[in-house]
Design an enzyme around this catalytic site. Structure first.
Site, PDB file in Angstrom:
ATOM      1  N   TYR A 135      65.035 -33.189 111.649  1.00  0.00           N
ATOM      2  CA  TYR A 135      65.456 -32.027 112.433  1.00  0.00           C
ATOM      3  C   TYR A 135      65.615 -32.427 113.895  1.00  0.00           C
ATOM      4  CZ  TYR A 135      64.656 -28.746 108.628  1.00  0.00           C
ATOM      5  OH  TYR A 135      64.733 -28.064 107.444  1.00  0.00           O
ATOM      6  N   GLY A 148      74.181 -38.783 118.091  1.00  0.00           N
ATOM      7  CA  GLY A 148      73.822 -39.893 117.213  1.00  0.00           C
ATOM      8  C   GLY A 148      72.342 -39.953 116.869  1.00  0.00           C
ATOM      9  N   LEU A 149      71.606 -38.879 117.149  1.00  0.00           N
ATOM     10  CA  LEU A 149      70.164 -38.891 116.932  1.00  0.00           C
ATOM     11  C   LEU A 149      69.787 -38.756 115.460  1.00  0.00           C
ATOM     12  CD1 LEU A 149      69.135 -36.761 120.026  1.00  0.00           C
ATOM     13  CD2 LEU A 149      69.107 -39.261 119.789  1.00  0.00           C
ATOM     14  N   GLY A 150      70.631 -38.082 114.678  1.00  0.00           N
ATOM     15  CA  GLY A 150      70.398 -38.024 113.239  1.00  0.00           C
ATOM     16  C   GLY A 150      70.425 -39.418 112.650  1.00  0.00           C
ATOM     17  N   LYS A 151      71.352 -40.220 113.129  1.00  0.00           N
ATOM     18  CA  LYS A 151      71.452 -41.616 112.670  1.00  0.00           C
ATOM     19  C   LYS A 151      70.211 -42.404 113.080  1.00  0.00           C
ATOM     20  CE  LYS A 151      74.450 -45.619 112.720  1.00  0.00           C
ATOM     21  NZ  LYS A 151      75.600 -46.278 113.279  1.00  0.00           N
ATOM     22  N   ASN A 195      77.134 -29.357 107.007  1.00  0.00           N
ATOM     23  CA  ASN A 195      77.093 -30.424 108.008  1.00  0.00           C
ATOM     24  C   ASN A 195      76.096 -31.509 107.612  1.00  0.00           C
ATOM     25  OD1 ASN A 195      79.021 -29.234 109.637  1.00  0.00           O
ATOM     26  ND2 ASN A 195      77.532 -28.241 110.976  1.00  0.00           N
ATOM     27  N   TYR A 208      74.701 -36.873 105.182  1.00  0.00           N
ATOM     28  CA  TYR A 208      73.991 -37.671 104.179  1.00  0.00           C
ATOM     29  C   TYR A 208      74.961 -38.453 103.301  1.00  0.00           C
ATOM     30  CZ  TYR A 208      69.991 -34.877 105.655  1.00  0.00           C
ATOM     31  OH  TYR A 208      69.010 -34.269 106.401  1.00  0.00           O
TER      32      TYR A 208
END
Length: 171
Positions: free
Chosen positions: A97, A106-109, A137, A142
Site C-alpha cells: 500500500y 515507481g514506489l510499488g515497484k 490498476n 501485478y
C-alpha cells in the site's frame, strides 16, 4: 528522491497503524459503506492485532519513506501466517500500500522488488497475493511484473463478501 525501507517492529506500531488505516481508506472507501469501512479499520489496525502480527515470526512488515515522509508499507507472510495455505514453497504478499499522493513514482515497484528479495532470501520459489477483482490498476501492475491469476478467495468487508483474485508468480 530519497527512498528508505525499514523493518517495522512494535516500536513503529503507531506509524504502521496510521499508514495502514490511511492507505486502506484511500484505496477502498469509495466502494464500501461507511459502517463496514469503519469496522474493518478498527479491527484490522487495532493495537492488539498489529502487535500480534508484528510479533509473528512468519510475518514481516517494511515501512517505506520518501524524503523522510512515511509513504507506504509492505507485509509478507510465510508458513502459518499465510491467509491461504498454498504450501512451504510460497511467500504471500499480503499488503503493498502507498498513499495516493505518492502514486506514479515507481514506489510499488520498489516494494515489489523488496518482496522478491525477501522471498529469495527465505529460499521460496513462488510468490502469491490476493487482489480485489475490481482493483484494475493493481491487477494491471501485478500482471506487468509477472503475476498470473490462478484462483479466487473471499474477503469480507463487514457482511459484504468481496472476491479477490489469487495471483501467483514463479521465481
Amino acid at each position: 528522491m530519497n527512498i528508505q525501507l525499514i523493518q517495522c517492529t512494535t516500536n513503529n506500531l503507531i506509524d504502521l497503524q496510521s499508514i495502514g488505516r490511511d492507505t486502506f481508506y484511500e484505496t477502498f472507501h469509495d466502494q464500501n459503506n461507511t459502517e463496514n469501512m469503519s469496522t474493518y479499520l478498527d479491527e484490522a489496525f487495532s493495537t492488539e492485532k498489529l502487535t500480534a502480527e508484528l510479533q509473528n515470526p512468519y510475518s514481516l512488515f517494511k515501512l517505506l519513506f520518501v524524503n523522510e515522509e512515511l509513504a507506504g508499507y509492505l507485509k509478507v507472510n510465510t508458513d502459518e501466517a499465510q491467509s491461504e495455505k498454498l504450501g512451504p514453497d510460497y511467500i504471500e504478499i499480503e499488503r503493498i500500500y502507498i498513499l495516493s499522493r505518492f502514486h506514479k513514482l515507481g514506489l510499488g515497484k520498489v516494494l515489489m522488488e523488496e518482496a522478491m528479495k525477501i522471498a529469495l532470501h527465505m529460499q521460496k520459489t513462488k510468490v502469491w497475493l490476493g487482489v480485489w477483482e475490481q482493483n484494475s490498476n493493481a491487477i494491471a501492475f501485478y500482471e506487468k511484473v509477472g503475476f498470473q491469476k490462478t484462483g479466487t478467495h473471499s474477503f469480507f468487508m463487514g457482511e459484504d463478501e468481496q472476491i479477490d483474485f489469487i495471483m501467483t508468480k514463479q521465481l
